[in-house]
Design a protein around this motif. Structure first.
Motif, PDB file in Angstrom:
ATOM      1  N   ILE A   3       0.853  -1.147   0.059  1.00 33.61           N
ATOM      2  CA  ILE A   3       0.073  -0.068  -0.205  1.00 33.61           C
ATOM      3  C   ILE A   3       1.099   0.993   0.070  1.00 33.61           C
ATOM      4  O   ILE A   3       1.849   1.339   0.822  1.00 33.61           O
ATOM      5  CB  ILE A   3      -0.823   0.023   1.235  1.00 33.61           C
ATOM      6  N   THR A   4       0.732   2.126  -1.027  1.00 30.33           N
ATOM      7  CA  THR A   4       1.536   3.325  -1.241  1.00 30.33           C
ATOM      8  C   THR A   4       0.953   4.355  -0.030  1.00 30.33           C
ATOM      9  O   THR A   4      -0.126   4.197   0.469  1.00 30.33           O
ATOM     10  CB  THR A   4       1.393   3.673  -2.801  1.00 30.33           C
ATOM     11  N   ASP A   5       1.926   5.401  -0.091  1.00 35.47           N
ATOM     12  CA  ASP A   5       1.403   6.542   0.868  1.00 35.47           C
ATOM     13  C   ASP A   5       0.211   7.503   0.409  1.00 35.47           C
ATOM     14  O   ASP A   5      -0.362   8.343   0.960  1.00 35.47           O
ATOM     15  CB  ASP A   5       2.494   7.583   1.322  1.00 35.47           C
ATOM     16  N   GLU A   6      -0.352   6.963  -0.760  1.00 37.81           N
ATOM     17  CA  GLU A   6      -1.876   7.625  -1.185  1.00 37.81           C
ATOM     18  C   GLU A   6      -2.810   7.110  -0.516  1.00 37.81           C
ATOM     19  O   GLU A   6      -4.030   7.479  -0.681  1.00 37.81           O
ATOM     20  CB  GLU A   6      -1.979   7.341  -2.680  1.00 37.81           C
ATOM     21  N   CYS A   7      -2.657   5.917   0.421  1.00 35.87           N
ATOM     22  CA  CYS A   7      -3.773   5.480   1.200  1.00 35.87           C
ATOM     23  C   CYS A   7      -4.314   6.375   2.019  1.00 35.87           C
ATOM     24  O   CYS A   7      -3.887   7.546   2.542  1.00 35.87           O
ATOM     25  CB  CYS A   7      -3.259   4.359   1.953  1.00 35.87           C
ATOM     26  N   ILE A   8      -5.723   6.379   1.877  1.00 40.44           N
ATOM     27  CA  ILE A   8      -6.516   7.451   2.690  1.00 40.44           C
ATOM     28  C   ILE A   8      -7.440   7.008   3.828  1.00 40.44           C
ATOM     29  O   ILE A   8      -7.976   7.550   4.578  1.00 40.44           O
ATOM     30  CB  ILE A   8      -7.590   8.238   1.828  1.00 40.44           C
ATOM     31  N   ASN A   9      -6.835   5.840   4.174  1.00 45.50           N
ATOM     32  CA  ASN A   9      -7.277   4.928   5.602  1.00 45.50           C
ATOM     33  C   ASN A   9      -8.807   4.749   5.497  1.00 45.50           C
ATOM     34  O   ASN A   9      -9.418   5.151   6.497  1.00 45.50           O
ATOM     35  CB  ASN A   9      -6.883   5.853   6.935  1.00 45.50           C
ATOM     36  N   CYS A  10      -9.440   4.553   4.378  1.00 45.77           N
ATOM     37  CA  CYS A  10     -10.745   4.624   4.297  1.00 45.77           C
ATOM     38  C   CYS A  10     -11.338   3.072   4.794  1.00 45.77           C
ATOM     39  O   CYS A  10     -12.673   2.985   5.011  1.00 45.77           O
ATOM     40  CB  CYS A  10     -11.082   4.532   2.864  1.00 45.77           C
ATOM     41  N   ASP A  11     -10.393   2.202   5.359  1.00 41.61           N
ATOM     42  CA  ASP A  11     -11.014   0.728   5.890  1.00 41.61           C
ATOM     43  C   ASP A  11     -11.558  -0.063   5.104  1.00 41.61           C
ATOM     44  O   ASP A  11     -12.049  -0.825   5.690  1.00 41.61           O
ATOM     45  CB  ASP A  11     -11.750   1.386   6.922  1.00 41.61           C
ATOM     46  N   VAL A  12     -11.598   0.069   3.903  1.00 41.07           N
ATOM     47  CA  VAL A  12     -12.314  -0.921   3.028  1.00 41.07           C
ATOM     48  C   VAL A  12     -11.534  -2.028   2.702  1.00 41.07           C
ATOM     49  O   VAL A  12     -11.979  -3.271   2.467  1.00 41.07           O
ATOM     50  CB  VAL A  12     -12.965  -0.399   1.596  1.00 41.07           C
ATOM     51  N   CYS A  13     -10.141  -2.024   2.752  1.00 42.51           N
ATOM     52  CA  CYS A  13      -9.146  -3.148   2.033  1.00 42.51           C
ATOM     53  C   CYS A  13      -9.102  -4.228   3.244  1.00 42.51           C
ATOM     54  O   CYS A  13      -9.262  -5.443   2.824  1.00 42.51           O
ATOM     55  CB  CYS A  13      -7.956  -2.503   1.886  1.00 42.51           C
ATOM     56  N   CYS A  43      -4.240   2.582  -4.595  1.00 42.85           N
ATOM     57  CA  CYS A  43      -3.071   2.590  -4.150  1.00 42.85           C
ATOM     58  C   CYS A  43      -2.306   1.452  -3.761  1.00 42.85           C
ATOM     59  O   CYS A  43      -1.554   1.507  -2.528  1.00 42.85           O
ATOM     60  CB  CYS A  43      -2.837   3.723  -3.031  1.00 42.85           C
ATOM     61  N   ILE A  44      -2.706   0.214  -4.291  1.00 40.38           N
ATOM     62  CA  ILE A  44      -2.130  -1.196  -3.862  1.00 40.38           C
ATOM     63  C   ILE A  44      -1.696  -1.753  -5.132  1.00 40.38           C
ATOM     64  O   ILE A  44      -2.172  -2.508  -5.852  1.00 40.38           O
ATOM     65  CB  ILE A  44      -3.271  -1.896  -3.341  1.00 40.38           C
ATOM     66  N   PRO A  45      -0.206  -1.471  -5.660  1.00 38.82           N
ATOM     67  CA  PRO A  45       0.382  -2.164  -6.648  1.00 38.82           C
ATOM     68  C   PRO A  45       1.159  -3.257  -6.333  1.00 38.82           C
ATOM     69  O   PRO A  45       1.289  -3.650  -4.997  1.00 38.82           O
ATOM     70  CB  PRO A  45       1.474  -1.043  -7.090  1.00 38.82           C
ATOM     71  N   LYS A  46       1.578  -3.952  -6.979  1.00 36.72           N
ATOM     72  CA  LYS A  46       2.585  -5.159  -6.707  1.00 36.72           C
ATOM     73  C   LYS A  46       3.820  -4.648  -5.930  1.00 36.72           C
ATOM     74  O   LYS A  46       4.371  -3.501  -6.519  1.00 36.72           O
ATOM     75  CB  LYS A  46       2.817  -5.965  -8.120  1.00 36.72           C
ATOM     76  N   ASP A  47       4.291  -5.353  -5.325  1.00 33.89           N
ATOM     77  CA  ASP A  47       5.522  -5.294  -4.513  1.00 33.89           C
ATOM     78  C   ASP A  47       7.001  -5.536  -5.267  1.00 33.89           C
ATOM     79  O   ASP A  47       6.949  -6.734  -5.175  1.00 33.89           O
ATOM     80  CB  ASP A  47       5.355  -5.755  -3.018  1.00 33.89           C
ATOM     81  N   PRO A  48       7.661  -4.505  -5.946  1.00 30.70           N
ATOM     82  CA  PRO A  48       8.698  -5.091  -6.579  1.00 30.70           C
ATOM     83  C   PRO A  48       9.930  -5.792  -5.604  1.00 30.70           C
ATOM     84  O   PRO A  48      10.658  -6.364  -6.077  1.00 30.70           O
ATOM     85  CB  PRO A  48       9.496  -3.633  -7.197  1.00 30.70           C
ATOM     86  N   ASP A  49       9.611  -5.539  -4.261  1.00 31.37           N
ATOM     87  CA  ASP A  49      10.813  -6.049  -3.477  1.00 31.37           C
ATOM     88  C   ASP A  49      10.277  -7.349  -2.893  1.00 31.37           C
ATOM     89  O   ASP A  49      11.068  -8.020  -2.298  1.00 31.37           O
ATOM     90  CB  ASP A  49      10.843  -4.992  -2.223  1.00 31.37           C
ATOM     91  N   ASN A  50       9.009  -7.966  -3.385  1.00 36.55           N
ATOM     92  CA  ASN A  50       8.678  -9.245  -2.852  1.00 36.55           C
ATOM     93  C   ASN A  50       8.094  -9.850  -4.140  1.00 36.55           C
ATOM     94  O   ASN A  50       6.692 -10.010  -4.306  1.00 36.55           O
ATOM     95  CB  ASN A  50       7.685  -9.136  -1.828  1.00 36.55           C
TER      96      ASN A  50
END
Length: 84
Positions: free
Chosen positions: A5-15, A58-65
């Motif tokens: 989750i990127t820092d664009e997250c708005i903490n909307c609680d749906v995920c 704001c939930i892309p694939k994690d290139p580190d994992n």
């Protein structure tokens, strides 16, 4: 590969409630995804449910994992057998 989750997250609680593996939790400022629990919903759904419900994309694939579909499915089988 797992998601993050990127820092664009708005903490909307749906995920968080959509994650069948319990990989999403509230971090210090935004929600976070535990890469050890994230299977991109492989084994549960055809698409990652958190991505489907996220209103800000704001939930892309994690290139580190990086993990293949087979690796994600193997992780799913371990998690299910452990009762997660």
């Amino acid at each position: 590969m797992s998601l993050f989750i990127t820092d664009e997250c708005i903490n909307c609680d749906v995920c968080e409630p959509e994650c069948p593996n319990g990989a999403i939790s509230q971090g210090e400022e935004i929600y976070v995804i535990d890469p050890d629990l994230c299977t991109e919903c492989v084994g549960h759904f055809d698409t990652p449910q958190c991505v489907e419900v996220c209103p800000v994309d704001c939930i892309p694939k994690d290139p580190d994992n990086v993990e293949s579909h087979d690796q994600l499915y193997a992780k799913y089988k371990v998690l299910v057998s452990a009762g997660n």
